[in-house]
Design a protein around this motif. Structure first.
Motif, PDB file in Angstrom:
ATOM      1  N   ASP A   1      13.881  -6.126  29.893  1.00  0.00           N
ATOM      2  CA  ASP A   1      14.797  -5.687  28.839  1.00  0.00           C
ATOM      3  C   ASP A   1      14.300  -4.383  28.232  1.00  0.00           C
ATOM      4  O   ASP A   1      13.192  -4.312  27.712  1.00  0.00           O
ATOM      5  CB  ASP A   1      14.904  -6.759  27.755  1.00  0.00           C
ATOM      6  N   THR A   2      15.143  -3.358  28.299  1.00  0.00           N
ATOM      7  CA  THR A   2      14.774  -2.051  27.745  1.00  0.00           C
ATOM      8  C   THR A   2      14.784  -2.041  26.226  1.00  0.00           C
ATOM      9  O   THR A   2      14.248  -1.123  25.618  1.00  0.00           O
ATOM     10  CB  THR A   2      15.746  -0.960  28.222  1.00  0.00           C
ATOM     11  N   GLY A   3      15.415  -3.036  25.599  1.00  0.00           N
ATOM     12  CA  GLY A   3      15.525  -3.035  24.149  1.00  0.00           C
ATOM     13  C   GLY A   3      16.578  -2.069  23.638  1.00  0.00           C
ATOM     14  O   GLY A   3      16.634  -1.772  22.454  1.00  0.00           O
ATOM     15  N   LEU A   4      17.424  -1.571  24.542  1.00  0.00           N
ATOM     16  CA  LEU A   4      18.453  -0.607  24.174  1.00  0.00           C
ATOM     17  C   LEU A   4      19.774  -1.311  23.905  1.00  0.00           C
ATOM     18  O   LEU A   4      20.062  -2.358  24.489  1.00  0.00           O
ATOM     19  CB  LEU A   4      18.638   0.418  25.304  1.00  0.00           C
ATOM     20  N   PRO A   5      20.609  -0.714  23.047  1.00  0.00           N
ATOM     21  CA  PRO A   5      21.903  -1.332  22.745  1.00  0.00           C
ATOM     22  C   PRO A   5      22.847  -1.290  23.947  1.00  0.00           C
ATOM     23  O   PRO A   5      22.817  -0.342  24.729  1.00  0.00           O
ATOM     24  CB  PRO A   5      22.445  -0.483  21.595  1.00  0.00           C
ATOM     25  N   ALA A   6      23.685  -2.307  24.089  1.00  0.00           N
ATOM     26  CA  ALA A   6      24.686  -2.349  25.158  1.00  0.00           C
ATOM     27  C   ALA A   6      25.631  -1.171  24.998  1.00  0.00           C
ATOM     28  O   ALA A   6      26.107  -0.889  23.894  1.00  0.00           O
ATOM     29  CB  ALA A   6      25.449  -3.662  25.121  1.00  0.00           C
ATOM     30  N   ALA A   7      25.878  -0.466  26.106  1.00  0.00           N
ATOM     31  CA  ALA A   7      26.740   0.718  26.131  1.00  0.00           C
ATOM     32  C   ALA A   7      26.316   1.716  25.053  1.00  0.00           C
ATOM     33  O   ALA A   7      27.137   2.425  24.494  1.00  0.00           O
ATOM     34  CB  ALA A   7      28.212   0.342  25.985  1.00  0.00           C
TER      35      ALA A   7
END
Length: 187
Positions: free
Chosen positions: A65-71
């Motif tokens: 998991d990159t920890g980035l928000p979806a889209a």
């Protein structure tokens, strides 16, 4: 523009992206959890301070998991030393989720040095396996320009539909990160 710089050891590439996207853009400096992660996050915070790039956000990632928000990003940039992960698919799936439809994934990897054990068919097979894994994660190879002498540069495009809209306004659509973004941590 929203960019994720993944695997940028010292944060200088992330700082260059942060300057390029300007104050309206955001750059996530993604650091892999594990040994040295606290020091790398602290290093990114020093880059934020020393290079005056407040739009660079240190972000802690796991292997899956990159920890980035979806889209939540338009471009993902991955710099590697050429060592191929045994199973890059979880990370690639997370990047696919974080990118907007038709967003860009750039991979820059060190080419094996002439005469090293990693040249020849094993290196070519590892490279093709990496490209196949990226394709299987929902990307198409767009270009492979070959303008770098010591590194390979691969540009992919995310394939996929727009995410389904939920009732109300999503934080990602409003530009608010929703992932596991770490605040600026000072040591």
């Amino acid at each position: 523009m929203r960019v994720a710089a993944i695997g940028d050891g010292d944060g200088l590439i992330a700082a260059l992206f942060a300057r390029a996207v300007g104050p309206e853009g955001v750059v996530y400096g993604v650091v892999q959890a594990g040994d040295g992660a606290v020091e790398r996050i602290a290093g990114l915070n020093r880059v934020v301070r020393d290079y005056r790039v407040p739009n660079l956000i240190p972000t802690l990632a796991t292997a899956a998991d990159t920890g980035l928000p979806a889209a939540g990003i338009d471009l993902a940039f991955i710099a590697t030393d050429g060592q191929r992960s045994a199973d890059p698919r979880p990370l690639l799936d997370s990047i696919h989720t974080a990118l907007v439809p038709y967003g860009t994934l750039i991979l820059v990897a060190a080419r094996p040095a002439a005469g090293s054990r990693r040249t020849g068919p094993p290196a070519a097979a590892a490279r093709e396996a990496l490209i196949a894994a990226v394709r299987a994660a929902g990307f198409r190879l767009v270009e492979e320009p070959g303008f770098l002498r010591e590194n390979e540069f691969l540009r992919f495009e995310r394939i996929g539909e727009e995410p389904a809209a939920e009732a109300g306004s999503s934080p990602a659509a409003a530009g608010t990160p929703t992932g596991q973004v770490q605040p600026h941590m000072e040591r």
